[in-house]
Design a protein around this motif. Structure first.
Motif, PDB file in Angstrom:
ATOM      1  N   THR A 200      17.783   0.606 -29.384  1.00  0.00           N
ATOM      2  CA  THR A 200      17.901   1.029 -27.911  1.00  0.00           C
ATOM      3  C   THR A 200      19.509   1.854 -27.594  1.00  0.00           C
ATOM      4  N   ILE A 201      19.507   0.288 -27.100  1.00  0.00           N
ATOM      5  CA  ILE A 201      21.355   0.218 -27.197  1.00  0.00           C
ATOM      6  C   ILE A 201      22.513   0.504 -27.635  1.00  0.00           C
ATOM      7  N   TYR A 202      22.459   0.103 -29.401  1.00  0.00           N
ATOM      8  CA  TYR A 202      23.478   1.237 -29.744  1.00  0.00           C
ATOM      9  C   TYR A 202      23.373   2.883 -29.894  1.00  0.00           C
ATOM     10  N   ASP A 203      22.276   3.277 -29.312  1.00  0.00           N
ATOM     11  CA  ASP A 203      21.789   4.675 -28.572  1.00  0.00           C
ATOM     12  C   ASP A 203      22.976   5.245 -28.229  1.00  0.00           C
ATOM     13  N   ARG A 204      22.209   4.437 -26.716  1.00  0.00           N
ATOM     14  CA  ARG A 204      22.752   4.389 -25.369  1.00  0.00           C
ATOM     15  C   ARG A 204      24.288   4.724 -25.540  1.00  0.00           C
ATOM     16  N   HIS A 205      24.530   3.474 -26.199  1.00  0.00           N
ATOM     17  CA  HIS A 205      26.024   3.260 -26.290  1.00  0.00           C
ATOM     18  C   HIS A 205      26.987   2.987 -26.874  1.00  0.00           C
ATOM     19  N   PRO A 206      28.136   4.082 -27.701  1.00  0.00           N
ATOM     20  CA  PRO A 206      28.356   4.328 -29.062  1.00  0.00           C
ATOM     21  C   PRO A 206      29.355   4.073 -29.324  1.00  0.00           C
ATOM     22  N   HIS A 207      30.448   2.982 -27.516  1.00  0.00           N
ATOM     23  CA  HIS A 207      31.048   2.223 -28.181  1.00  0.00           C
ATOM     24  C   HIS A 207      30.996   1.011 -28.630  1.00  0.00           C
ATOM     25  N   ILE A 208      29.513   0.716 -28.345  1.00  0.00           N
ATOM     26  CA  ILE A 208      29.195  -1.119 -28.498  1.00  0.00           C
ATOM     27  C   ILE A 208      28.594  -1.026 -30.347  1.00  0.00           C
ATOM     28  N   ARG A 209      29.870  -2.107 -31.109  1.00  0.00           N
ATOM     29  CA  ARG A 209      29.393  -2.313 -32.038  1.00  0.00           C
ATOM     30  C   ARG A 209      28.725  -3.896 -32.691  1.00  0.00           C
ATOM     31  N   ALA A 210      28.395  -4.353 -32.046  1.00  0.00           N
ATOM     32  CA  ALA A 210      27.434  -5.628 -32.186  1.00  0.00           C
ATOM     33  C   ALA A 210      27.038  -6.462 -30.778  1.00  0.00           C
ATOM     34  N   ILE A 211      25.310  -6.680 -30.779  1.00  0.00           N
ATOM     35  CA  ILE A 211      24.757  -7.201 -29.497  1.00  0.00           C
ATOM     36  C   ILE A 211      24.542  -8.229 -30.154  1.00  0.00           C
ATOM     37  N   LEU A 212      24.497 -10.108 -29.700  1.00  0.00           N
ATOM     38  CA  LEU A 212      23.709 -11.091 -29.949  1.00  0.00           C
ATOM     39  C   LEU A 212      22.924 -11.213 -28.719  1.00  0.00           C
ATOM     40  N   VAL A 213      22.033 -12.369 -29.193  1.00  0.00           N
ATOM     41  CA  VAL A 213      20.936 -12.306 -27.929  1.00  0.00           C
ATOM     42  C   VAL A 213      20.582 -13.723 -28.358  1.00  0.00           C
ATOM     43  N   ALA A 214      21.152 -14.636 -27.162  1.00  0.00           N
ATOM     44  CA  ALA A 214      21.112 -16.491 -28.219  1.00  0.00           C
ATOM     45  C   ALA A 214      20.766 -17.106 -26.814  1.00  0.00           C
ATOM     46  N   HIS A 215      20.288 -18.277 -27.121  1.00  0.00           N
ATOM     47  CA  HIS A 215      19.856 -19.219 -26.171  1.00  0.00           C
ATOM     48  C   HIS A 215      20.539 -20.601 -25.286  1.00  0.00           C
ATOM     49  N   PRO A 216      21.789 -19.984 -25.391  1.00  0.00           N
ATOM     50  CA  PRO A 216      21.920 -21.769 -24.381  1.00  0.00           C
ATOM     51  C   PRO A 216      22.454 -22.258 -23.808  1.00  0.00           C
ATOM     52  N   ILE A 217      21.960 -24.247 -23.812  1.00  0.00           N
ATOM     53  CA  ILE A 217      21.546 -24.123 -22.821  1.00  0.00           C
ATOM     54  C   ILE A 217      21.789 -24.863 -21.412  1.00  0.00           C
ATOM     55  N   HIS A 218      23.703 -24.059 -20.765  1.00  0.00           N
ATOM     56  CA  HIS A 218      23.927 -23.667 -19.460  1.00  0.00           C
ATOM     57  C   HIS A 218      23.477 -22.479 -19.003  1.00  0.00           C
ATOM     58  N   LEU A 219      23.162 -21.885 -20.454  1.00  0.00           N
ATOM     59  CA  LEU A 219      23.299 -20.111 -18.852  1.00  0.00           C
ATOM     60  C   LEU A 219      21.404 -20.538 -19.240  1.00  0.00           C
ATOM     61  N   MET A 220      20.480 -20.822 -20.309  1.00  0.00           N
ATOM     62  CA  MET A 220      19.348 -20.797 -19.769  1.00  0.00           C
ATOM     63  C   MET A 220      19.146 -21.756 -18.789  1.00  0.00           C
ATOM     64  N   ALA A 221      19.438 -22.116 -18.262  1.00  0.00           N
ATOM     65  CA  ALA A 221      19.262 -23.012 -16.814  1.00  0.00           C
ATOM     66  C   ALA A 221      19.551 -22.184 -16.075  1.00  0.00           C
ATOM     67  N   PHE A 222      20.611 -21.127 -16.028  1.00  0.00           N
ATOM     68  CA  PHE A 222      20.551 -19.958 -14.594  1.00  0.00           C
ATOM     69  C   PHE A 222      19.498 -19.459 -15.351  1.00  0.00           C
TER      70      PHE A 222
END
Ligand SMILES: [Zn+2]
Length: 429
Positions: free
Chosen positions: A301-323
């Motif tokens: 869905t993200i690639y369909d909506r935004h043709p300029h996006i060529r890579a997507i990362l979903v991750a869970h690093p600890i400090h960002l997760m704390a936010f």
């Protein structure tokens, strides 16, 4: 890698090495065992360097009580045997003293199992066992009592954790997920008000569509595809080593020139992902014989909506997760590099990730290429895999600095006037 085809001694060496190299045990602490199909128990030895264990160091306890091996078995053998006796369904027992779970064991409190979906899915319940002397039959009885009541995770007062599972790899996944969740909880408690997911919210993440896709056979492989597979594997393994991922959590994808998507596989250990494990998806169909990550529909869905996006990362690093799991605001106007790469980072509600892919895609833009999803993850996008990865690393470093700053003084963000000057100098829209 199919762990069930590895000899018990090799599984024990491999998993102990992984626990030690991730800093989740000391050289003298922790012990692991496997019960094989004949009923024999294989266990790590007492007093041997855990950073340097080999197959020949493992001890075999035959079902008639005979012990085979060149060392003494772990001093905690009594509780391993007690757990197996109490629970005929369990094939592996893991015991260690990782920092955060030990902290909970000293405070005699159980960690939360509802901070993010994978901890809720992996860890079904946790019990607290009363303190007793290490190596004693009394300690074994207290632990076995909690296992007999149906729990697979038992926290030992003033000691550590014991996990039982149908395989050693499964026990390790539970252990790694639980320790990272306990660490996250301790950081988040100091950052703001912590949000917990309800059982209904946790259930939302149990999506099925990735299992129901039709197959497609790809006859041709372009050199573009081969290069992207190689680069994805390099960054996935690096992400695991850096702690941006854990064994079965975290999704990377890349869009190829023909519109098809390469994505990480469902439920495969990130530490050992190889080029052949990456799944190609085209027009809603998946590469024959493979299962893509459960996040495939969101990525598409993200690639369909935004043709300029060529890579997507979903991750869970600890400090960002704390936010992500607290009400704390993540504002990357901390240093120019953070602002230039991340711009504005919005926090979107957890439910949207599973019920409204369009709304997630809509929240992304050139001014907001990175999103925090409450109690779930961070999503970063880029015009290339490396740009998206750079954003992920910078976002985690920014979150870590903001976290550390709390103990030093008030956060002073770069002023609006100075941001305008950065926008002008770096041609940012
Ligand atoms: Zn211990």
């Amino acid at each position: 890698m199919d762990f069930s085809l590895l000899h018990p001694t090799d599984q024990l060496v491999m998993i102990m090495d992984r626990i030690y190299s991730r800093g989740m045990t000391t050289t003298s602490g922790g012990n692991l065992s496997i019960r094989d199909d004949s009923g024999d128990v294989w266990i790590t030895p007492a007093g041997i360097d855990k950073g340097n264990l080999t197959r020949g160091d493992i001890i075999r306890i035959k079902s008639d009580g005979t012990t085979l091996g060149v060392h003494r078995p772990s001093s905690e053998l009594p509780f391993h045997l007690a757990v197996y006796k109490a629970r005929p369904d369990l094939k592996a027992v893991l015991h260690a003293h990782p920092n955060s779970l030990v902290a909970f064991s000293i405070a005699r409190k159980k960690p939360s199992l509802s901070l993010f979906p994978s901890v809720g899915r992996t860890c079904k319940g946790i019990k607290l066992a009363e303190y007793d002397l290490p190596g004693s039959q009394k300690l074994g009885d207290k632990i076995a009592k909690e296992f007999a009541s149906g729990s697979d995770i038992v926290l030992l007062e003033n000691h550590g954790v014991v996990i039982g599972a149908e395989s050693l790899f499964k026990a390790f996944m539970t252990f790694e997920t639980l320790e990272s969740s306990a660490h996250l909880e301790s950081l988040a408690n100091q950052l703001g008000r912590v949000n917990h997911l309800s059982p209904a919210q946790l259930a939302l993440s149990d999506t099925q569509h990735h299992l129901l896709m039709d197959d497609i056979e790809f006859k041709r492989r372009t050199t573009e595809e081969l290069a992207e597979r190689r680069d994805m594997v390099t960054l996935i393994q690096r992400s695991y080593k850096l702690g941006l991922f854990n064994a079965t959590n975290g999704t990377y994808s890349v869009k190829l020139a023909d519109g098809s998507i390469l994505i990480t596989p469902f439920n495969k250990d990130r530490a050992y992902v190889q080029v052949e494990d990456i799944v190609r998806v085209k027009d809603g169909m998946k590469e024959r014989g493979k299962i893509p990550s459960r996040a495939i529909k969101l990525h598409a869905t993200i690639y369909d909506r935004h043709p300029h996006i060529r890579a997507i990362l979903v991750a869970h690093p600890i400090h960002l997760m704390a936010f992500a799991i607290t009400d704390a605001v993540f504002d990357p106007r901390t240093i120019p590099e953070s602002y230039i790469l991340l711009r504005e980072v919005k926090k979107v509600p957890y439910e949207l990730l599973y019920t409204d892919y369009g709304a997630i895609a809509e929240a992304l833009s050139e001014q907001s290429p990175t999103l925090l999803v409450s109690n779930d993850s961070i999503i970063t996008t880029g015009e290339s895999l490396l740009q998206a990865f750079d954003r992920l690393e910078v976002a985690e470093a920014t979150a870590a600095s903001l976290y550390i700053c709390q103990s030093i003084g008030e956060v002073v963000h770069i002023k609006e006037r100075e941001i305008e000057a950065i926008n002008k100098a770096f041609n940012l829209k």
